[in-house]
Enzyme design. Sequence first.
Site, mmCIF file in Angstrom:
data_model
loop_
_atom_site.group_PDB
_atom_site.id
_atom_site.type_symbol
_atom_site.label_atom_id
_atom_site.label_comp_id
_atom_site.label_asym_id
_atom_site.label_seq_id
_atom_site.Cartn_x
_atom_site.Cartn_y
_atom_site.Cartn_z
ATOM 1 N N LEU A 75 68.697 -57.016 4.913
ATOM 2 C CA LEU A 75 69.082 -55.794 5.618
ATOM 3 C C LEU A 75 68.115 -55.527 6.758
ATOM 4 O O LEU A 75 66.897 -55.597 6.566
ATOM 5 C CB LEU A 75 69.069 -54.582 4.671
ATOM 6 C CG LEU A 75 70.079 -54.543 3.525
ATOM 7 C CD1 LEU A 75 69.817 -53.309 2.661
ATOM 8 C CD2 LEU A 75 71.504 -54.526 4.064
ATOM 9 N N LYS A 78 65.987 -51.341 10.663
ATOM 10 C CA LYS A 78 65.872 -50.679 11.965
ATOM 11 C C LYS A 78 67.239 -50.402 12.578
ATOM 12 O O LYS A 78 67.344 -49.687 13.571
ATOM 13 C CB LYS A 78 65.026 -51.518 12.916
ATOM 14 C CG LYS A 78 63.567 -51.629 12.478
ATOM 15 C CD LYS A 78 62.736 -52.424 13.473
ATOM 16 C CE LYS A 78 61.279 -52.492 13.043
ATOM 17 N NZ LYS A 78 60.452 -53.284 13.991
ATOM 18 N N ASN A 99 56.092 -51.725 0.390
ATOM 19 C CA ASN A 99 54.700 -51.848 0.823
ATOM 20 C C ASN A 99 54.575 -51.985 2.342
ATOM 21 O O ASN A 99 53.764 -52.747 2.854
ATOM 22 C CB ASN A 99 53.982 -52.989 0.098
ATOM 23 C CG ASN A 99 54.553 -54.374 0.410
ATOM 24 O OD1 ASN A 99 55.627 -54.502 1.000
ATOM 25 N ND2 ASN A 99 53.844 -55.410 0.003
ATOM 26 N N PHE A 100 55.401 -51.204 3.042
ATOM 27 C CA PHE A 100 55.242 -51.089 4.487
ATOM 28 C C PHE A 100 53.995 -50.253 4.794
ATOM 29 O O PHE A 100 53.508 -49.501 3.944
ATOM 30 C CB PHE A 100 56.464 -50.424 5.118
ATOM 31 C CG PHE A 100 57.712 -51.259 5.050
ATOM 32 C CD1 PHE A 100 57.969 -52.224 6.019
ATOM 33 C CD2 PHE A 100 58.627 -51.093 4.024
ATOM 34 C CE1 PHE A 100 59.117 -52.992 5.960
ATOM 35 C CE2 PHE A 100 59.779 -51.858 3.951
ATOM 36 C CZ PHE A 100 60.022 -52.815 4.927
ATOM 37 N N ASP A 172 45.414 -58.469 -5.353
ATOM 38 C CA ASP A 172 46.885 -58.461 -5.292
ATOM 39 C C ASP A 172 47.486 -58.364 -6.688
ATOM 40 O O ASP A 172 48.373 -57.543 -6.943
ATOM 41 C CB ASP A 172 47.389 -59.729 -4.603
ATOM 42 C CG ASP A 172 47.383 -59.620 -3.095
ATOM 43 O OD1 ASP A 172 47.510 -58.502 -2.590
ATOM 44 O OD2 ASP A 172 47.260 -60.662 -2.422
#
Length: 236
Positions: A75, A78, A99-100, A172
Amino acid sequence: MTKAFGGIRIVDSTHVLAGPFASYQLGVLGAEVIKVESPHSPDQARLQGSDRRMNDRGMGTSFMAQASNKKAIALDLKSEGGRKALLRLLETADVFVQNFRPGALDRLRLSYDDVRALNPRLIYCSISAFGATGPRREETGYDNVIQASSGMMAMTGYGDGQPLKSGAQLVDYGTGFAAAFAISAALFQREKTGVGQHIDVSMFDVALMLCSSHIAGLTWNGSRRRRAAGFASACP
């Protein structure tokens, strides 16, 4: 036998390792995980791993290690069409993991407040380097950056005064576990309250938690044990 998270739907819009590892843990326990990637910039872990042919196919071992038990969809968030498609998915979801960089989804009208209006029961988990608030909120960071800035590298080495990164991506994986545990707790709490919540997971906070015994010694009496040759876990 039904697994612990059977019937739970998770929309996973994360990349690289910490976020994907969080949703992977829940998928192993029975959750339906739908991974959302950009058609223009897919998860870069797809191109990393020990088998070059797999990397060229976008199925590198670094990606596959935490991609099992997941569905996938591309997807463009934007675009208005991609944004609306994600919202339709989130209306049916129990958990959204992203996690933007903090603020990025706000600008796309996909913030927690935006999504909560459609689905008040949603657990919205944000993972970032330094958290969604504070002076460093807009800074990005990977495992090696957080190992360095948290002092982990200074605790590790061969006694020659040089810091050393852990071979495994400790921060991480630790962040993935912390996020999965927080999501589990939020789902349990939702059983009592009927409403969702926003979870803010900071990689830096997780790194400090992993160093908690050393930090406790430092804050209690200023103890600064030095790294010893051949003892990689000693404190600086």
